[in-house]
Design a protein around this motif. Structure first.
Motif, mmCIF file in Angstrom:
data_model
loop_
_atom_site.group_PDB
_atom_site.id
_atom_site.type_symbol
_atom_site.label_atom_id
_atom_site.label_comp_id
_atom_site.label_asym_id
_atom_site.label_seq_id
_atom_site.Cartn_x
_atom_site.Cartn_y
_atom_site.Cartn_z
ATOM 1 N N SER A 70 0.835 -1.192 0.000
ATOM 2 C CA SER A 70 0.000 0.000 0.000
ATOM 3 C C SER A 70 0.871 1.244 0.000
ATOM 4 C CB SER A 70 -0.909 0.005 1.233
ATOM 5 O OG SER A 70 -0.167 0.339 2.382
ATOM 6 N N ASP A 71 0.427 2.228 -0.707
ATOM 7 C CA ASP A 71 1.164 3.482 -0.745
ATOM 8 C C ASP A 71 0.160 4.580 -0.483
ATOM 9 O OD1 ASP A 71 3.317 4.984 -0.828
ATOM 10 O OD2 ASP A 71 3.895 4.528 -2.888
ATOM 11 N N ASP A 72 0.074 4.912 0.758
ATOM 12 C CA ASP A 72 -1.095 5.604 1.271
ATOM 13 C C ASP A 72 -1.023 7.117 1.110
ATOM 14 O OD1 ASP A 72 -2.766 4.427 4.257
ATOM 15 O OD2 ASP A 72 -3.493 5.051 2.305
ATOM 16 N N GLY A 73 -0.555 7.568 -0.031
ATOM 17 C CA GLY A 73 -0.325 8.997 -0.186
ATOM 18 C C GLY A 73 -1.557 9.868 -0.075
#
Lengths: 241, 180
Positions: free
Chosen positions: A2-5
């Protein structure tokens, strides 16, 4: 992974905190490549974001203050010379100026700009009627300020002076620098003129994308040597408009 | 003794392809940048390569210096730091063991470069001290070691989302302290 930007804000955040966090993460190198690219495209058009980012860069660089300087071995400079000027590196102190333009070098410059986020802010003052190439030529340190727009249709570079005239007895001179080539004089600015249009020779027009335009302070009538002799008052990279 | 204005002037001349100005810029600033690359990379060979790459970028990118709004030493050090971090990350991605740190305390700093380093920057270090110790270490780990959120989470033994919210809160606290 996940890349929760998107969910960037911690609880209790205030307006503007999202950009404050994002720009710090950019400077620290915590953004994913995609997020960093999106951030850089915003930097190009949002001066306020650029200022926040430069502020973080200035603050974070303090973490290097306690790192002691170390003398680099002489071979490092020699390697730099050899890479930049393979034909003349043996006589490095003589600025033998090559008139050849090295086209492959644009990409290198573009990468540096992207990496640092030092993208040229497009001038709102120009509002070009058609796509072309633009440059904003200025610095924070000098009042000299110009914009330039190149129209591929007409082959003309239109330059506008936004700052004050050159001091009495001096002239502004506009230079084009492409890659590692020596500066080429584009125009000596006529006294009091606000606008100039210069028909660019094809070989100059071809190297315009990614090149740098610079204004130097010269004796009245322009540089007597064909190369810049006075202070560099303003610079700007040529970008797609 | 070089001032920030001198450095800025040399960057501007470098943008005009002035080789002697570029050489002077190198002489004045390379010791500081080499020190930073050595700290990040830990070995002289890699640091030398990083500094070579850094000054090539400086030569080619000097015309874009003004557009970023950075102060001149920040701009130069940031290029060196980013170049070294890119190499460090490539080394980690390649699965290489951390290179053994060599004895890097043997060369002498140059007084010029030492004088260029800003003195007003004690502020950041003071503000980092106001953070809980592990949060300050995380900020420094990201900046000086190029650690990603995942690597920071592993190092501090917390889930990545916890690491993110820790660090983001810390960044806002830092900003608040820095503008106080």
């Amino acid at each position: 992974m996940s890349d929760d930007g998107d969910h960037i804000l911690p609880e209790g955040a205030a307006p503007g905190d999202g950009d404050r966090i994002l720009s710090a993460e950019y400077v620290l190198g915590l953004l994913s490549p995609g997020q960093a690219a999106a951030f850089e495209s915003r930097l190009a058009s949002e001066p306020a974001l650029r200022d926040i980012t430069a502020g973080w860069a200035d603050d974070f660089v303090a973490m290097t203050d306690t790192i002691p300087p170390r003398q680099a071995p002489r071979r490092v400079w020699r390697a730099i010379e050899t890479e930049l000027w393979p034909e003349t590196h043996a006589a490095s102190t003589h600025p033998a100026r090559s008139a050849r333009f090295r086209l492959g070098r644009w990409l290198g410059g573009a990468m540096v700009a992207a990496m640092l986020g030092v993208l040229v802010v497009q001038s709102n003052l120009l509002a070009p009627p058609q796509p072309g190439l633009l440059a904003e030529i200025g610095t924070a340190q000098s009042a000299a300020h110009f914009t330039a727009a190149y129209d591929p249709g007409s082959g003309e570079l239109s330059i506008e002076r936004l700052g004050p005239e050159a001091p009495s007895g001096r002239s502004y001179e506009l230079w084009l620098i492409a890659g590692d080539a020596a500066p080429v004089s584009v125009v000596v600015w006529p006294e009091a003129a606000e606008r100039q249009a210069v028909a660019l020779p094809t070989e100059l027009a071809e190297v315009l994308p990614g090149a740098v335009l610079a204004i130097s302070d010269e004796p009245f009538g322009g540089s007597p040597t064909g190369a810049p002799t006075g202070a560099v008052l303003a610079t700007g990279a040529v970008v797609q408009g | 003794m070089a001032t920030l204005e001198d450095i800025e002037h040399l960057i501007a001349r470098t943008a005009l392809a002035d080789r002697s100005a570029f050489q002077e810029l190198y002489q004045l600033t390379s010791a500081k940048l080499f020190g930073v690359a050595l700290r990040v990379l830990g070995t002289r060979t890699e640091a030398e390569e990083a500094i070579q790459e850094t000054y090539i970028k400086i030569w080619r990118g000097a015309g874009r210096y003004n557009a970023g709004g950075y102060s001149p030493m920040t701009w130069l050090i940031t290029i060196a730091r980013n170049t070294a971090i890119d190499r460090l990350r490539a080394r980690r991605a390649g699965g290489a063991e951390l290179a053994e740190a060599e004895d890097i305390a043997s060369s002498d700093p140059t007084p010029e470069a030492a004088a260029i380093a800003g003195s007003e920057r004690a502020l950041l270090l003071g503000c980092l001290e106001e953070l809980p110790e592990d949060r300050a270490e995380a900020v420094q780990g990201a900046y000086l070691m190029g650690l990603t959120y995942q690597e920071l989470a592993d190092r501090f033994g917390v889930p990545i989302n916890t690491m993110r919210s820790w660090l983001r809160r810390s960044l806002l606290k830092l900003r608040e302290c820095l503008t106080r």
